[in-house]
Scaffold this motif. Structure first.
Motif, mmCIF file in Angstrom:
data_model
loop_
_atom_site.group_PDB
_atom_site.id
_atom_site.type_symbol
_atom_site.label_atom_id
_atom_site.label_comp_id
_atom_site.label_asym_id
_atom_site.label_seq_id
_atom_site.Cartn_x
_atom_site.Cartn_y
_atom_site.Cartn_z
ATOM 1 N N VAL A 35 0.859 -1.182 0.000
ATOM 2 C CA VAL A 35 0.000 0.000 0.000
ATOM 3 C C VAL A 35 0.899 1.238 0.000
ATOM 4 O O VAL A 35 1.926 1.263 0.674
ATOM 5 N N THR A 36 0.517 2.221 -0.795
ATOM 6 C CA THR A 36 1.265 3.470 -0.854
ATOM 7 C C THR A 36 0.533 4.523 -0.032
ATOM 8 O O THR A 36 -0.680 4.691 -0.166
ATOM 9 N N LEU A 37 1.291 5.208 0.793
ATOM 10 C CA LEU A 37 0.737 6.238 1.667
ATOM 11 C C LEU A 37 1.352 7.593 1.309
ATOM 12 O O LEU A 37 2.567 7.711 1.206
ATOM 13 N N PRO A 38 0.537 8.634 1.149
ATOM 14 C CA PRO A 38 1.065 9.965 0.832
ATOM 15 C C PRO A 38 1.577 10.648 2.099
ATOM 16 O O PRO A 38 0.887 11.430 2.733
ATOM 17 N N LEU A 39 2.806 10.339 2.486
ATOM 18 C CA LEU A 39 3.319 10.793 3.777
ATOM 19 C C LEU A 39 4.028 12.139 3.735
ATOM 20 O O LEU A 39 4.120 12.822 4.752
ATOM 21 N N PHE A 40 4.546 12.512 2.597
ATOM 22 C CA PHE A 40 5.349 13.724 2.499
ATOM 23 C C PHE A 40 4.812 14.605 1.375
ATOM 24 O O PHE A 40 3.959 14.187 0.600
ATOM 25 N N THR A 41 5.349 15.820 1.283
ATOM 26 C CA THR A 41 4.976 16.742 0.222
ATOM 27 C C THR A 41 6.239 17.200 -0.488
ATOM 28 O O THR A 41 7.222 17.553 0.154
ATOM 29 N N ALA A 50 5.232 6.843 0.389
ATOM 30 C CA ALA A 50 6.026 5.766 0.976
ATOM 31 C C ALA A 50 5.176 4.504 0.861
ATOM 32 O O ALA A 50 3.950 4.561 0.932
ATOM 33 N N GLN A 51 5.816 3.397 0.672
ATOM 34 C CA GLN A 51 5.113 2.143 0.421
ATOM 35 C C GLN A 51 5.387 1.160 1.552
ATOM 36 O O GLN A 51 6.529 0.925 1.911
ATOM 37 N N LEU A 52 4.326 0.606 2.097
ATOM 38 C CA LEU A 52 4.443 -0.470 3.077
ATOM 39 C C LEU A 52 4.177 -1.783 2.367
ATOM 40 O O LEU A 52 3.242 -1.886 1.568
ATOM 41 N N VAL A 53 5.002 -2.780 2.666
ATOM 42 C CA VAL A 53 4.886 -4.089 2.025
ATOM 43 C C VAL A 53 4.845 -5.149 3.121
ATOM 44 O O VAL A 53 5.608 -5.090 4.086
ATOM 45 N N ALA A 54 3.950 -6.116 2.973
ATOM 46 C CA ALA A 54 3.813 -7.193 3.955
ATOM 47 C C ALA A 54 4.076 -8.545 3.300
ATOM 48 O O ALA A 54 4.173 -8.653 2.076
ATOM 49 N N LEU A 62 -1.049 -5.567 7.107
ATOM 50 C CA LEU A 62 -0.600 -4.432 6.308
ATOM 51 C C LEU A 62 -1.508 -3.226 6.543
ATOM 52 O O LEU A 62 -1.034 -2.114 6.767
ATOM 53 N N PHE A 63 -2.810 -3.438 6.517
ATOM 54 C CA PHE A 63 -3.741 -2.324 6.722
ATOM 55 C C PHE A 63 -3.656 -1.765 8.134
ATOM 56 O O PHE A 63 -3.774 -0.557 8.339
ATOM 57 N N GLU A 64 -3.441 -2.619 9.112
ATOM 58 C CA GLU A 64 -3.260 -2.143 10.483
ATOM 59 C C GLU A 64 -2.004 -1.281 10.592
ATOM 60 O O GLU A 64 -2.012 -0.229 11.227
ATOM 61 N N ALA A 65 -0.924 -1.733 9.982
ATOM 62 C CA ALA A 65 0.327 -0.970 10.002
ATOM 63 C C ALA A 65 0.165 0.356 9.258
ATOM 64 O O ALA A 65 0.648 1.395 9.716
ATOM 65 N N ALA A 66 -0.532 0.333 8.124
ATOM 66 C CA ALA A 66 -0.752 1.555 7.354
ATOM 67 C C ALA A 66 -1.554 2.564 8.176
ATOM 68 O O ALA A 66 -1.241 3.755 8.179
ATOM 69 N N ARG A 67 -2.561 2.097 8.871
ATOM 70 C CA ARG A 67 -3.357 2.977 9.730
ATOM 71 C C ARG A 67 -2.479 3.592 10.818
ATOM 72 O O ARG A 67 -2.546 4.791 11.089
ATOM 73 N N TRP A 68 -1.626 2.783 11.430
ATOM 74 C CA TRP A 68 -0.718 3.259 12.473
ATOM 75 C C TRP A 68 0.229 4.332 11.924
ATOM 76 O O TRP A 68 0.418 5.382 12.541
ATOM 77 N N VAL A 69 0.835 4.070 10.767
ATOM 78 C CA VAL A 69 1.767 5.026 10.164
ATOM 79 C C VAL A 69 1.065 6.339 9.822
ATOM 80 O O VAL A 69 1.572 7.430 10.117
ATOM 81 N N LEU A 70 -0.111 6.263 9.215
ATOM 82 C CA LEU A 70 -0.841 7.474 8.848
ATOM 83 C C LEU A 70 -1.175 8.326 10.078
ATOM 84 O O LEU A 70 -1.080 9.548 10.050
ATOM 85 N N ARG A 71 -1.554 7.683 11.158
ATOM 86 C CA ARG A 71 -1.856 8.433 12.384
ATOM 87 C C ARG A 71 -0.622 9.136 12.928
ATOM 88 O O ARG A 71 -0.723 10.209 13.523
#
Length: 74
Positions: A35-41, A50-54, A62-71
């Motif tokens: 999953v790719t997350l728009p973490l920076f500008t 940034a991409q999280l890979v499981a 993966l979705f739990e980790a993505a939620r944690w990172v986004l928060r």
């Protein structure tokens, strides 16, 4: 879980291209969830992902980790 860049820079300007997919090809060909997350500008105010890979079949983790990172980043 692995954190990697999803592209070499920020999203392209305009609607003419979605950008270079070379950073995602390895995960697609190995059939692992990513999953790719728009973490920076970037300098143009567009997202830099940034991409999280499981591991295979660990989509839920993966979705739990993505939620944690986004928060943490937003």
């Amino acid at each position: 879980m692995l954190l990697s860049p999803s592209a070499s820079g920020e999203a392209p300007l305009g609607l003419g291209s979605t950008g270079d997919a070379s950073f995602c090809v390895i995960w697609t060909t190995t059939h692992v969830p990513a999953v790719t997350l728009p973490l920076f500008t970037g300098p143009n105010g567009l997202p830099v992902g940034a991409q999280l890979v499981a591991r295979r079949n660990n989509d839920h983790s993966l979705f739990e980790a993505a939620r944690w990172v986004l928060r943490r980043f937003h």
